[in-house]
Enzyme design. Structure first.
Site, PDB file in Angstrom:
ATOM      1  N   LYS A  13       0.848  -1.154   0.076  1.00 52.03           N
ATOM      2  CA  LYS A  13      -0.086  -0.080  -0.027  1.00 52.03           C
ATOM      3  C   LYS A  13       0.863   1.172   0.124  1.00 52.03           C
ATOM      4  O   LYS A  13       0.683   2.268  -0.696  1.00 52.03           O
ATOM      5  CB  LYS A  13      -0.896   0.057   1.138  1.00 52.03           C
ATOM      6  CG  LYS A  13      -1.935  -1.110   1.311  1.00 52.03           C
ATOM      7  CD  LYS A  13      -2.674  -1.138   2.557  1.00 52.03           C
ATOM      8  CE  LYS A  13      -2.125  -1.098   3.908  1.00 52.03           C
ATOM      9  NZ  LYS A  13      -1.398  -2.468   4.405  1.00 52.03           N
ATOM     10  N   ARG A  88      -9.874   0.532   8.530  1.00 50.50           N
ATOM     11  CA  ARG A  88      -9.452  -0.791   8.725  1.00 50.50           C
ATOM     12  C   ARG A  88     -10.254  -1.568   9.513  1.00 50.50           C
ATOM     13  O   ARG A  88     -10.153  -2.778   9.975  1.00 50.50           O
ATOM     14  CB  ARG A  88      -8.354  -0.777   9.951  1.00 50.50           C
ATOM     15  CG  ARG A  88      -6.949  -1.145   9.054  1.00 50.50           C
ATOM     16  CD  ARG A  88      -5.911  -1.091  10.100  1.00 50.50           C
ATOM     17  NE  ARG A  88      -4.639  -1.676   9.689  1.00 50.50           N
ATOM     18  CZ  ARG A  88      -3.585  -1.103   9.207  1.00 50.50           C
ATOM     19  NH1 ARG A  88      -3.767   0.318   8.982  1.00 50.50           N
ATOM     20  NH2 ARG A  88      -2.580  -1.562   8.926  1.00 50.50           N
ATOM     21  N   ARG A 127      11.336  -5.314   5.348  1.00 50.31           N
ATOM     22  CA  ARG A 127      10.910  -3.853   5.085  1.00 50.31           C
ATOM     23  C   ARG A 127      11.886  -3.122   5.884  1.00 50.31           C
ATOM     24  O   ARG A 127      12.137  -3.000   7.140  1.00 50.31           O
ATOM     25  CB  ARG A 127       9.509  -3.503   5.579  1.00 50.31           C
ATOM     26  CG  ARG A 127       9.147  -2.027   5.412  1.00 50.31           C
ATOM     27  CD  ARG A 127       7.593  -1.857   5.499  1.00 50.31           C
ATOM     28  NE  ARG A 127       7.053  -2.677   6.434  1.00 50.31           N
ATOM     29  CZ  ARG A 127       5.799  -2.470   6.368  1.00 50.31           C
ATOM     30  NH1 ARG A 127       4.903  -2.021   5.307  1.00 50.31           N
ATOM     31  NH2 ARG A 127       4.985  -3.421   7.237  1.00 50.31           N
ATOM     32  N   ARG A 155      10.777  -1.339  11.396  1.00 48.93           N
ATOM     33  CA  ARG A 155       9.474  -0.965  12.317  1.00 48.93           C
ATOM     34  C   ARG A 155       9.710  -2.169  13.534  1.00 48.93           C
ATOM     35  O   ARG A 155       9.989  -3.168  13.368  1.00 48.93           O
ATOM     36  CB  ARG A 155       8.374  -1.139  11.557  1.00 48.93           C
ATOM     37  CG  ARG A 155       8.147   0.289  10.865  1.00 48.93           C
ATOM     38  CD  ARG A 155       6.850   0.126  10.050  1.00 48.93           C
ATOM     39  NE  ARG A 155       5.634  -0.586  10.318  1.00 48.93           N
ATOM     40  CZ  ARG A 155       4.532  -0.705   9.881  1.00 48.93           C
ATOM     41  NH1 ARG A 155       4.434  -0.276   8.576  1.00 48.93           N
ATOM     42  NH2 ARG A 155       3.364  -1.378  10.174  1.00 48.93           N
TER      43      ARG A 155
HETATM   44  P1  ADP Z   1       0.904  -1.782   7.520  1.00 45.32           P
HETATM   45  O1  ADP Z   1       1.882  -1.039   6.748  1.00 45.32           O
HETATM   46  O2  ADP Z   1       1.620  -3.106   7.995  1.00 45.32           O
HETATM   47  O3  ADP Z   1      -0.370  -2.151   7.008  1.00 45.32           O
HETATM   48  P2  ADP Z   1       0.374   0.343   8.961  1.00 45.32           P
HETATM   49  O4  ADP Z   1       1.661   1.332   8.797  1.00 45.32           O
HETATM   50  O5  ADP Z   1      -0.904   0.851   8.172  1.00 45.32           O
HETATM   51  O6  ADP Z   1       0.867  -1.120   8.679  1.00 45.32           O
HETATM   52  O7  ADP Z   1      -0.281   0.471  10.447  1.00 45.32           O
HETATM   53  C1  ADP Z   1       0.598   0.139  11.479  1.00 45.32           C
HETATM   54  C2  ADP Z   1      -0.089  -0.190  12.900  1.00 45.32           C
HETATM   55  O8  ADP Z   1      -0.788   1.143  13.228  1.00 45.32           O
HETATM   56  C3  ADP Z   1      -1.318  -1.211  12.765  1.00 45.32           C
HETATM   57  O9  ADP Z   1      -0.794  -2.560  12.987  1.00 45.32           O
HETATM   58  C4  ADP Z   1      -2.242  -0.395  13.789  1.00 45.32           C
HETATM   59  O10 ADP Z   1      -1.709  -0.812  15.137  1.00 45.32           O
HETATM   60  C5  ADP Z   1      -2.150   0.732  13.701  1.00 45.32           C
HETATM   61  N1  ADP Z   1      -3.221   1.269  12.858  1.00 45.32           N
HETATM   62  C6  ADP Z   1      -2.918   1.865  11.680  1.00 45.32           C
HETATM   63  N2  ADP Z   1      -3.850   2.214  11.057  1.00 45.32           N
HETATM   64  C7  ADP Z   1      -5.025   1.568  11.554  1.00 45.32           C
HETATM   65  C8  ADP Z   1      -6.331   1.939  11.721  1.00 45.32           C
HETATM   66  N3  ADP Z   1      -6.991   2.662  10.673  1.00 45.32           N
HETATM   67  N4  ADP Z   1      -7.160   1.535  12.696  1.00 45.32           N
HETATM   68  C9  ADP Z   1      -6.539   1.033  13.997  1.00 45.32           C
HETATM   69  N5  ADP Z   1      -5.175   0.722  13.744  1.00 45.32           N
HETATM   70  C10 ADP Z   1      -4.385   1.301  12.983  1.00 45.32           C
HETATM   71  P1  ADP Z   2       2.124  -2.244   3.364  1.00 50.86           P
HETATM   72  O1  ADP Z   2       2.121  -0.483   3.209  1.00 50.86           O
HETATM   73  O2  ADP Z   2       1.018  -2.577   2.417  1.00 50.86           O
HETATM   74  O3  ADP Z   2       2.270  -2.646   4.631  1.00 50.86           O
HETATM   75  P2  ADP Z   2       4.710  -1.722   1.857  1.00 50.86           P
HETATM   76  O4  ADP Z   2       4.512  -0.851   0.666  1.00 50.86           O
HETATM   77  O5  ADP Z   2       5.348  -1.001   3.068  1.00 50.86           O
HETATM   78  O6  ADP Z   2       3.244  -2.466   2.375  1.00 50.86           O
HETATM   79  O7  ADP Z   2       5.679  -2.923   1.348  1.00 50.86           O
HETATM   80  C1  ADP Z   2       5.806  -3.987   2.346  1.00 50.86           C
HETATM   81  C2  ADP Z   2       7.197  -4.323   1.831  1.00 50.86           C
HETATM   82  O8  ADP Z   2       7.209  -5.121   0.641  1.00 50.86           O
HETATM   83  C3  ADP Z   2       8.386  -3.435   1.582  1.00 50.86           C
HETATM   84  O9  ADP Z   2       9.618  -3.897   2.169  1.00 50.86           O
HETATM   85  C4  ADP Z   2       8.440  -3.013   0.115  1.00 50.86           C
HETATM   86  O10 ADP Z   2       9.473  -2.751  -0.367  1.00 50.86           O
HETATM   87  C5  ADP Z   2       8.113  -4.457  -0.290  1.00 50.86           C
HETATM   88  N1  ADP Z   2       7.151  -4.452  -1.619  1.00 50.86           N
HETATM   89  C6  ADP Z   2       6.237  -3.783  -1.985  1.00 50.86           C
HETATM   90  N2  ADP Z   2       5.823  -3.871  -3.000  1.00 50.86           N
HETATM   91  C7  ADP Z   2       6.272  -5.207  -3.439  1.00 50.86           C
HETATM   92  C8  ADP Z   2       6.109  -6.020  -4.667  1.00 50.86           C
HETATM   93  N3  ADP Z   2       5.400  -5.940  -5.638  1.00 50.86           N
HETATM   94  N4  ADP Z   2       6.866  -7.118  -4.634  1.00 50.86           N
HETATM   95  C9  ADP Z   2       7.858  -7.322  -3.734  1.00 50.86           C
HETATM   96  N5  ADP Z   2       7.928  -6.617  -2.418  1.00 50.86           N
HETATM   97  C10 ADP Z   2       7.326  -5.585  -2.467  1.00 50.86           C
END
Ligand code: ADP
Ligand code: ADP
Length: 209
Positions: A13, A88, A127, A155
């Site tokens: 994302k 979410r 990541r 993270r």
């Molecule tokens: P990821 O990239 O792994 O999807 P995020 O960076 O979006 O994770 O979120 C990290 C953490 O922040 C989540 O695991 C949760 O604890 C909290 N968080 C983020 N967005 C929300 C939301 N919309 N509702 C509840 N918790 C959230």
């Molecule tokens: P999210 O925001 O959904 O948690 P991220 O964009 O942070 O996901 O991506 C999670 C991890 O996967 C990062 O280390 C990123 O560089 C890697 N990644 C993102 N897109 C791809 C892809 N298409 N193939 C392989 N790795 C990816």
């Protein structure tokens, strides 16, 4: 363009949002990034958020909803926004609808980035992000340049245990928003496996449908 990126943790994302906001010229609003910035500041709210986030749980709706709704009413969102990581839960989706209806605007699209569970752990665990630029890297798939290695952030919730818990939370709490947006006719599914450039093109294609 008012849109949402939905997908499990590690789906890509943040990676895709960074590319798409340049095309659409709208702000990227990541609830996770907003929460991490608050934690970094060490405020009381930050401590509360950290408590929920570090073990892979969700921040409660009553804390999350007002923070994000306040952000989407700021002036820079007048022409649109890209939400990443919010909503979410079903109550968050309903609260967003209500707030947008009040402002006389509506969502254009909800893009669901689909990635099988077995790929998520590896994506998240390796990541790394650059605190100076916000760029997201992957030690294997998108390795960072050697000269910035010293400042990269891993993270605290990108551990095997926390990622597994977040994936389980995604299925239990976030997946129910998918039928909600399907019923509204604005859900667009995108295969999130493959080269990130190809995935960006897939997203642009479904947005033009
Ligand atoms: P990821 O990239 O792994 O999807 P995020 O960076 O979006 O994770 O979120 C990290 C953490 O922040 C989540 O695991 C949760 O604890 C909290 N968080 C983020 N967005 C929300 C939301 N919309 N509702 C509840 N918790 C959230
Ligand atoms: P999210 O925001 O959904 O948690 P991220 O964009 O942070 O996901 O991506 C999670 C991890 O996967 C990062 O280390 C990123 O560089 C890697 N990644 C993102 N897109 C791809 C892809 N298409 N193939 C392989 N790795 C990816």
């Amino acid at each position: 363009m008012r849109m949402i990126l939905v997908g499990p943790p590690g789906a890509g994302k943040g990676t895709q949002a960074a590319r798409l906001v340049e095309t659409f010229n709208i702000p990227h609003i990541s609830s996770g990034d907003m929460f991490r910035a608050e934690v970094k500041q060490g405020t009381e709210l930050g401590k509360q958020l950290d408590h929920h986030m570090k073990l892979g749980g969700l921040v409660p709706d009553e804390v999350t909803i007002p923070i994000v709704l306040k952000r989407i009413t700021q002036a820079d969102t007048a022409a649109g926004f890209m939400l990443d990581g919010f909503p979410r839960t079903r109550p968050q989706a309903e609260a967003l609808d209500k707030e947008m209806a009040k402002a006389g605007v509506a969502l254009d699209a909800v893009v669901l980035i689909e990635v099988p569970d077995q790929l998520l752990e590896e994506r998240a665990i390796h990541r790394r992000s650059d605190p100076q630029t916000g760029a997201i890297y992957h030690l294997k798939y998108n390795p960072p340049p050697a000269e910035i290695a010293g400042r990269l952030v891993h993270r605290s919730d990108d551990t095997k245990e926390a990622v597994d818990k977040r994936v389980a939370k995604y299925h239990a709490e976030t997946a129910p928003i998918i039928p909600y947006y399907m019923e509204k006719g604005i859900l667009k599914r995108v295969d999130g496996v493959g080269d990130p450039d190809v995935i960006t093109e897939r997203i642009k294609a479904v947005l033009n449908d």
